[in-house]
Motif scaffolding. Sequence first.
Motif, PDB file in Angstrom:
ATOM      1  N   THR A   1      -5.973 -15.598  -1.361  1.00  0.00           N
ATOM      2  CA  THR A   1      -6.945 -17.068  -1.649  1.00  0.00           C
ATOM      3  C   THR A   1      -8.074 -16.927  -2.241  1.00  0.00           C
ATOM      4  O   THR A   1      -8.882 -15.979  -2.454  1.00  0.00           O
ATOM      5  N   THR A   2      -8.823 -17.813  -2.703  1.00  0.00           N
ATOM      6  CA  THR A   2      -9.932 -18.115  -3.281  1.00  0.00           C
ATOM      7  C   THR A   2     -11.158 -17.810  -2.185  1.00  0.00           C
ATOM      8  O   THR A   2     -12.251 -17.706  -2.527  1.00  0.00           O
ATOM      9  N   THR A   3     -10.741 -17.907  -0.797  1.00  0.00           N
ATOM     10  CA  THR A   3     -11.814 -17.514   0.188  1.00  0.00           C
ATOM     11  C   THR A   3     -11.374 -15.974   0.890  1.00  0.00           C
ATOM     12  O   THR A   3     -12.227 -15.747   1.473  1.00  0.00           O
ATOM     13  N   GLY A   4     -10.858 -15.298   0.027  1.00  0.00           N
ATOM     14  CA  GLY A   4     -10.421 -13.820   0.473  1.00  0.00           C
ATOM     15  C   GLY A   4      -9.355 -13.673   1.378  1.00  0.00           C
ATOM     16  O   GLY A   4      -9.332 -12.397   1.901  1.00  0.00           O
ATOM     17  N   LEU A   5      -8.615 -14.782   1.965  1.00  0.00           N
ATOM     18  CA  LEU A   5      -7.903 -14.481   2.939  1.00  0.00           C
ATOM     19  C   LEU A   5      -6.321 -14.008   2.359  1.00  0.00           C
ATOM     20  O   LEU A   5      -5.889 -14.561   1.136  1.00  0.00           O
TER      21      LEU A   5
ATOM     22  N   SER B   1      -7.330  -9.675   6.716  1.00  0.00           N
ATOM     23  CA  SER B   1      -7.750  -9.918   5.289  1.00  0.00           C
ATOM     24  C   SER B   1      -8.889  -8.751   4.911  1.00  0.00           C
ATOM     25  O   SER B   1      -9.478  -8.415   5.946  1.00  0.00           O
ATOM     26  N   PRO B   2      -9.064  -8.380   3.640  1.00  0.00           N
ATOM     27  CA  PRO B   2     -10.140  -7.486   3.322  1.00  0.00           C
ATOM     28  C   PRO B   2     -11.256  -8.035   3.484  1.00  0.00           C
ATOM     29  O   PRO B   2     -11.620  -9.259   3.336  1.00  0.00           O
ATOM     30  N   ALA B   3     -12.666  -7.205   3.729  1.00  0.00           N
ATOM     31  CA  ALA B   3     -13.860  -7.641   4.071  1.00  0.00           C
ATOM     32  C   ALA B   3     -14.743  -6.400   3.911  1.00  0.00           C
ATOM     33  O   ALA B   3     -14.084  -5.288   3.982  1.00  0.00           O
TER      34      ALA B   3
ATOM     35  N   ASP C   1     -14.904  -1.396   7.171  1.00  0.00           N
ATOM     36  CA  ASP C   1     -13.536  -0.811   7.667  1.00  0.00           C
ATOM     37  C   ASP C   1     -13.032  -1.924   8.252  1.00  0.00           C
ATOM     38  O   ASP C   1     -13.741  -2.696   9.182  1.00  0.00           O
ATOM     39  N   ASN C   2     -11.668  -2.071   7.867  1.00  0.00           N
ATOM     40  CA  ASN C   2     -10.996  -3.543   8.680  1.00  0.00           C
ATOM     41  C   ASN C   2      -9.776  -2.896   9.241  1.00  0.00           C
ATOM     42  O   ASN C   2      -8.442  -2.982   8.898  1.00  0.00           O
ATOM     43  N   ASN C   3      -9.896  -2.050  10.202  1.00  0.00           N
ATOM     44  CA  ASN C   3      -8.668  -1.072  11.035  1.00  0.00           C
ATOM     45  C   ASN C   3      -8.492  -1.985  12.256  1.00  0.00           C
ATOM     46  O   ASN C   3      -7.605  -1.515  12.985  1.00  0.00           O
ATOM     47  N   THR C   4      -8.929  -3.180  12.423  1.00  0.00           N
ATOM     48  CA  THR C   4      -8.743  -3.901  13.820  1.00  0.00           C
ATOM     49  C   THR C   4      -7.833  -4.992  13.503  1.00  0.00           C
ATOM     50  O   THR C   4      -7.942  -5.614  12.628  1.00  0.00           O
TER      51      THR C   4
END
Length: 242
Positions: free
Chosen positions: A201-205, A234-236, A239-242
């Motif tokens: 989405t436009t908010t990155g979700l 969602s990416p941020a 690291d997004n491993n959790t």
Amino acid sequence: MSPDSRTTSPFGPLARDAFRRAGMVASLALVLAAGVASPATAAARAVTGQAVTADPSGGDKCKTDHHPRAGDGTSASGGKECKGPTGPTGPQGATGATGPTGPTGATGATGTQGPTGPCVEIDGFQDQQVYEVRGAVSGGNAYAGIRDVRPGEDHTMRWTDLSGLPGYPTGGQNGTACGVSVNEHSQGMQDLAGIKIDIITTTGLVFETICTESHAADTPATLTCPGPWVPLNSPAPGDNNT
């Protein structure tokens, strides 16, 4: 000398006096005649003294002045002033050196931000020889498509609108659909089987829904997409491993 030896005038006193008077009258006439002629003669002389002689070419002009004066360009010896023709224009001088660069002007104000462009994207996938699938986003809506590629079928791309399924992002903090991907794996036993459609989405979700395919002899392949849309990790940044 003896008075007798002097020459005796043949005229008497009265005659001599008359002769003198006649002589004075004649002298006076001559003086008057000279006075009448003098103005004309003086004018002629004045005109002659001020005559201007011009060069036939028109370039040299001279005038005679019988009364030279200091500082007026008149020769004190000859009383003649001459002006020659204007000479030709001289060659152009060399160009001067370039001056130093001026200071940089102030930076202009930042313009207003333009409107966000439309989110339009399409993705595709084919894992077998029966059909191929597509995922698309346009105007904030998400779609899933399937096309039967078997011989004898019409090969039409058939679309299913996924925007009305439960959990579909419609704005606010969830944003609206702006990118899409599609994936399928039909080999072996697995969880989450089916055709997976993901959107960002436009908010990155990121959200995902799963569709299933069916086909039979003489029947085009179709999709069934019951929903819902499920939010994924969602990416941020970082690291997004959790």
